[in-house]
Write an enzyme that holds these catalytic residues in place. Sequence first.
Site, PDB file in Angstrom:
ATOM      1  N   SER A   1     -13.163  -0.537  -6.386  1.00 37.20           N
ATOM      2  CA  SER A   1     -13.219  -1.813  -7.102  1.00 37.20           C
ATOM      3  C   SER A   1     -12.239  -1.789  -8.265  1.00 37.20           C
ATOM      4  O   SER A   1     -11.985  -0.723  -8.846  1.00 37.20           O
ATOM      5  CB  SER A   1     -14.629  -2.065  -7.644  1.00 37.20           C
ATOM      6  OG  SER A   1     -14.664  -3.240  -8.437  1.00 37.20           O
TER       7      SER A   1
ATOM      8  N   TYR B   1     -22.303   0.872 -12.902  1.00 37.20           N
ATOM      9  CA  TYR B   1     -21.545   0.431 -11.730  1.00 37.20           C
ATOM     10  C   TYR B   1     -20.051   0.701 -11.906  1.00 37.20           C
ATOM     11  O   TYR B   1     -19.406   1.274 -11.024  1.00 37.20           O
ATOM     12  CB  TYR B   1     -21.773  -1.061 -11.476  1.00 37.20           C
ATOM     13  CG  TYR B   1     -20.886  -1.589 -10.370  1.00 37.20           C
ATOM     14  CD1 TYR B   1     -21.177  -1.319  -9.038  1.00 37.20           C
ATOM     15  CD2 TYR B   1     -19.735  -2.329 -10.660  1.00 37.20           C
ATOM     16  CE1 TYR B   1     -20.349  -1.779  -8.021  1.00 37.20           C
ATOM     17  CE2 TYR B   1     -18.903  -2.785  -9.654  1.00 37.20           C
ATOM     18  CZ  TYR B   1     -19.223  -2.513  -8.333  1.00 37.20           C
ATOM     19  OH  TYR B   1     -18.387  -2.953  -7.335  1.00 37.20           O
TER      20      TYR B   1
END
Length: 261
Positions: free
Chosen positions: A137, A150
Amino acid sequence: MTNAKLAVVTGASSGIGRELAKLCAKDGYNLVIAADEPAVQQAAEALASHDVTVEAVEADLASVEGVDQLIARVGDRDIDLLFLNAGRGLGDGFLDQDWQKVRRVIDTNITGTVSLAHELGARMARRGRGRILFTGSIAGFMPGTFQAVYNGTKAFIDSFSIALRHEMRDTGVTVTVLMPGATQTRFFERAEMMDTKVGTDEKDDPADVARTGYEAMMAGEEQVISGWKNKLQVAAAHITPAGTLAEQHRKMAEPGSASRD
């Protein structure tokens, strides 16, 4: 149904993972797909319409048992394509989060992913060919205020996958990392972030993101960022102080930010 090519896709019940599996099916790959919810069975039924064999594994890849369950289903078959896509998020401030939920994010995004890469990647290396795609990501490039765990896990995956690629460069197996931005999936709902700006803003199409990653993987590329806006964001992150990035992330991910100007 006689096609011997096999693709394994984690996190395939919806979103990017389901779209990756669809691309594999269209290209004639038989599939083993995994996810931690019953919807993986419906995904398998839809994918089977492409005249390939699709096996669904409902397993929690945050657990040793879930990882072992998927490995057992693959058995001793050769894997041509391995998509390590399963991931979880969690919003709110770190100290306000439930520890078991925090641990599940870490165990899904890192522990389960790395465990599968270790076992299945070794098999592919012994065989001498294959392709692996990690879903990282662009979040890995910035400190994730109100999404600290995260973003930290994605920083790990972004880094780990490229290191693994270079370790495996002489094995005949390529490793690629796909780094999407915010994508229109169930991620933000499951992460309890629907009251945040990032949770309610317009997002990228998972089909477009999946195709970007799939094509990069098949071309043997090292990494790919999906979408020009995300490319610009990553370029800016390289020259922006970490503290500034952390405050920018606060504005996107702080609880209640969806209702602010």
